[in-house]
Scaffold this active site. Structure first.
Site, short mmCIF file in Angstrom:
data_model
loop_
_atom_site.label_atom_id
_atom_site.label_comp_id
_atom_site.label_asym_id
_atom_site.label_seq_id
_atom_site.Cartn_x
_atom_site.Cartn_y
_atom_site.Cartn_z
N LYS A 28 3.27 4.60 -2.98
CA LYS A 28 2.66 3.55 -2.15
C LYS A 28 3.28 3.62 -0.78
O LYS A 28 4.43 4.05 -0.62
CB LYS A 28 2.91 2.17 -2.75
CG LYS A 28 1.95 1.10 -2.28
CD LYS A 28 0.68 1.14 -3.09
CE LYS A 28 -0.21 -0.05 -2.87
NZ LYS A 28 -1.15 -0.22 -3.98
N1 GLU Z 1 -4.69 0.72 -3.35
C1 GLU Z 1 -5.40 0.88 -4.59
C2 GLU Z 1 -4.53 0.42 -5.75
O1 GLU Z 1 -3.65 -0.39 -5.59
C3 GLU Z 1 -5.97 2.29 -4.75
C4 GLU Z 1 -4.97 3.40 -4.69
C5 GLU Z 1 -5.62 4.78 -4.67
O2 GLU Z 1 -6.82 4.88 -4.72
O3 GLU Z 1 -4.86 5.74 -4.59
O4 GLU Z 1 -4.75 0.80 -6.87
#
Ligand code: GLU
Length: 422
Positions: A112
Site C-alpha cells: 500500500k
Molecule cells: N485500493 C483497493 C483496495 O483497498 C484496490 C487495490 C488494488 O486494486 O490493487 O483493495
C-alpha cells in the site's frame, strides 16, 4: 518483540491488525511458527515529495510505500492521498492487502502507498506534479513484476495514468502493467471502476441469502459515497434495497422512504457532498449509527465502529466496504450481539480482483468484455466466500478470523516452502 518504529494503540489500524493476527494463530497448526512474519512488513519506504506550487512556493509532503509481503507474488495495493496518512496506517493497509489477496487466491503479496496531503487543497496541475514526483521516488521499488499500485481513497484513473506515464518515461518503455485502475485507453479494464462496490454487493448478497434476509425492501445505510460506497449503494438499490441514510465528509442525510440515487448523485457531484440534498432530512453525524436498517455499509475510513457504536447499530449485516472500519472491540461487540460482519478482507476484494484481471489483460494484450469481467468476479468472490464460510462453521469462528485462517494458511505455507534465505 514488537517493532520499535511504530506505537500502535488497540484502536489504531496497525494495532487492530495485530490483534486480528493473534486471533488466527490458534487455527494455524504448525504454520503458527511462521506467524511472526505477518507482524513485520517486509519493506517500508518513506520518501520526501517536494513540489512547486502554482504560486511559486515549494511544499514538501510525506510519501510512503509499504510492501508488507512479497511471499506469494509481487506487491499489490492502492495509493491514497489523505491529510491523516501515516506510516503506521499504510503498514496496516498493506498488511490487509496481503490477507485480502491471499483470501481470493490472487498471485500477489500485499502493499500500500500514500501521501500525507489534502488533495482538495491542490490544483489539478499540483496534483499531477505531486503524483509524478511520488511515483519517481517510489520507482525504485515498484514495477509490473515488483509491486503494482492502484487507486484508493482520493486517487483515480487519471492519477494512475500519470503514475503509469512517469514510470514508463523513467524506464524508457511503456509499462501498462505497473499500475491498475488505469483509463480504458491506457490498458485499463472494463468493470474496474465499479468492481469494489460490486464485490461488496456480491458478498453481501451471498451473506444475506445465508441469513434469510431478503434484499428486496431491505433498508441500507452507507457511510462514504466515494467510488466504493456509491457503486455498492447503486447495486443494492437495483436489487430492491432502500438507501435510508448516507454519510460523507459533508454530513449525514436520511430518508426512511429511501433516497433516490438518480437525484442524489448529481447533487453530490455538483456540490461536493450529500449536505444540502433537498429530498432528505439532515441528521446529526452520530445519529447515523442509530438509523434503523438491515444492512450497514461502512465505506469510508478506518476505525469507525468501536465498541460504543457497535452497541447501537441496528443492522443485521455489516458489509465492510472500507479497509479496517471496525476495531477489535467493535468486532467483538457486533459478534456478541449476533450482527454478522462480512470483513473488509473479503467484502471489498472485488477491486483488487478486477485489478488482477486488468494486469493479466495488459500482459496478454487481449481484453475481455464487461460481462466476462463481472461473471468471473462474481464466481471468484462467491467461491472464496463459501470456502471462508465453511472454515468459520468448522471452527465456530467469525468470518473475519475465518478469512484470516484461509489467507494465512496460503501465505505461511508459501513462506515455509520458500524457506529462509540464505
Ligand atoms: N485500493 C483497493 C483496495 O483497498 C484496490 C487495490 C488494488 O486494486 O490493487 O483493495
Amino acid at each position: 518483540m514488537s517493532l520499535s518504529y511504530v506505537h500502535p494503540s488497540p484502536e489504531s489500524p496497525w494495532g487492530t491488525y495485530l490483534m486480528q493476527v493473534d486471533r488466527v494463530i490458534p487455527y494455524l497448526g504448525s504454520l503458527a511458527k511462521w506467524a511472526e512474519t505477518l507482524k513485520r512488513p517486509k519493506r517500508s519506504l518513506i520518501v520526501d515529495v517536494p513540489i512547486e506550487l502554482d504560486n511559486g512556493n515549494v511544499a514538501h509532503y510525506e510519501g510512503f510505500r509499504v510492501q508488507h509481503s512479497l511471499t506469494r507474488g509481487p506487491g499489490k495495493g492502492g495509493v491514497r492521498y489523505h491529510p491523516d496518512v501515516t506510516l503506521e496506517e499504510v503498514m496496516a493497509l498493506a498488511a490487509w492487502m496481503t490477507i485480502k489477496n491471499a483470501a481470493v487466491n490472487l498471485p500477489y503479496g500485499g502493499a500500500k502507498g500514500g501521501i500525507r496531503v489534502d488533495p482538495k487543497q491542490l490544483s489539478l496541475k499540483e496534483l499531477e506534479r505531486i503524483t509524478r514526483r511520488y511515483t519517481s521516488e517510489i520507482g525504485i521499488i515498484i514495477g509490473p513484476h515488483q509491486d503494482i499500485p492502484a487507486p484508493d481513497v482520493n486517487t483515480n484513473a487519471q492519477v494512475m495514468a500519470w503514475m503509469m506515464d512517469t514510470y514508463s518515461m523513467n524506464v524508457g518503455a511503456t509499462a501498462t502493467g505497473v499500475v491498475t485502475g488505469k483509463p480504458l485507453h491506457l490498458g485499463g479494464s472494463l468493470g474496474r471502476v465499479k468492481a469494489t462496490g460490486r464485490g461488496v454487493f456480491v458478498t453481501g448478497r451471498e451473506a444475506a441469502r445465508r441469513i434469510g434476509l431478503n434484499l428486496d425492501g431491505a433498508r441500507v445505510a452507507v457511510q462514504g459515497l466515494g467510488n466504493v460506497g456509491s457503486s455498492a449503494a447503486e447495486l443494492f438499490a437495483q436489487a430492491g434495497g432502500k438507501i435510508v441514510a448516507v454519510q460523507d465528509h459533508t454530513g449525514t442525510i436520511a430518508n426512511a422512504q429511501g433516497l433516490d440515487l438518480a437525484d442524489l448523485m448529481p447533487h453530490v457531484k455538483a456540490s461536493g457532498g450529500v449536505a444540502g440534498f433537498q429530498a432528505a432530512e439532515a441528521i446529526d453525524n452520530e445519529a447515523f449509527w442509530d438509523v434503523p436498517c438491515e444492512i450497514l455499509i461502512p465505506a469510508a475510513l478506518e476505525g469507525q465502529i468501536g465498541a460504543e457504536r457497535a452497541r447501537r447499530i441496528k443492522a443485521r449485516l455489516v458489509l465492510e466496504g472500507a479497509n479496517g472500519p471496525t476495531t477489535q472491540a467493535g468486532d467483538d461487540t457486533l459478534a456478541d450481539r449476533g450482527i454478522l460482519v462480512v470483513p473488509d478482507v473479503i467484502c471489498n476484494a472485488g477491486g483488487v480482483t478486477v485489478s488482477y484481471f486488468e494486469w493479466v489483460q495488459d500482459f496478454s494484450s487481449f481484453f475481455w468484455t464487461e460481462d466476462e469481467i463481472n461473471l468471473r468476479l462474481d464466481k471468484i468472490l462467491v467461491g472464496a466466500l463459501k470456502n471462508i464460510w465453511d472454515t468459520a462453521d468448522r471452527h465456530k469462528i467469525t468470518l473475519r478470523t475465518a478469512t484470516f485462517a484461509v489467507a494465512c494458511e496460503r501465505i505461511l505455507t508459501a513462506r515455509q516452502e520458500r524457506g529462509l534465505y540464505p
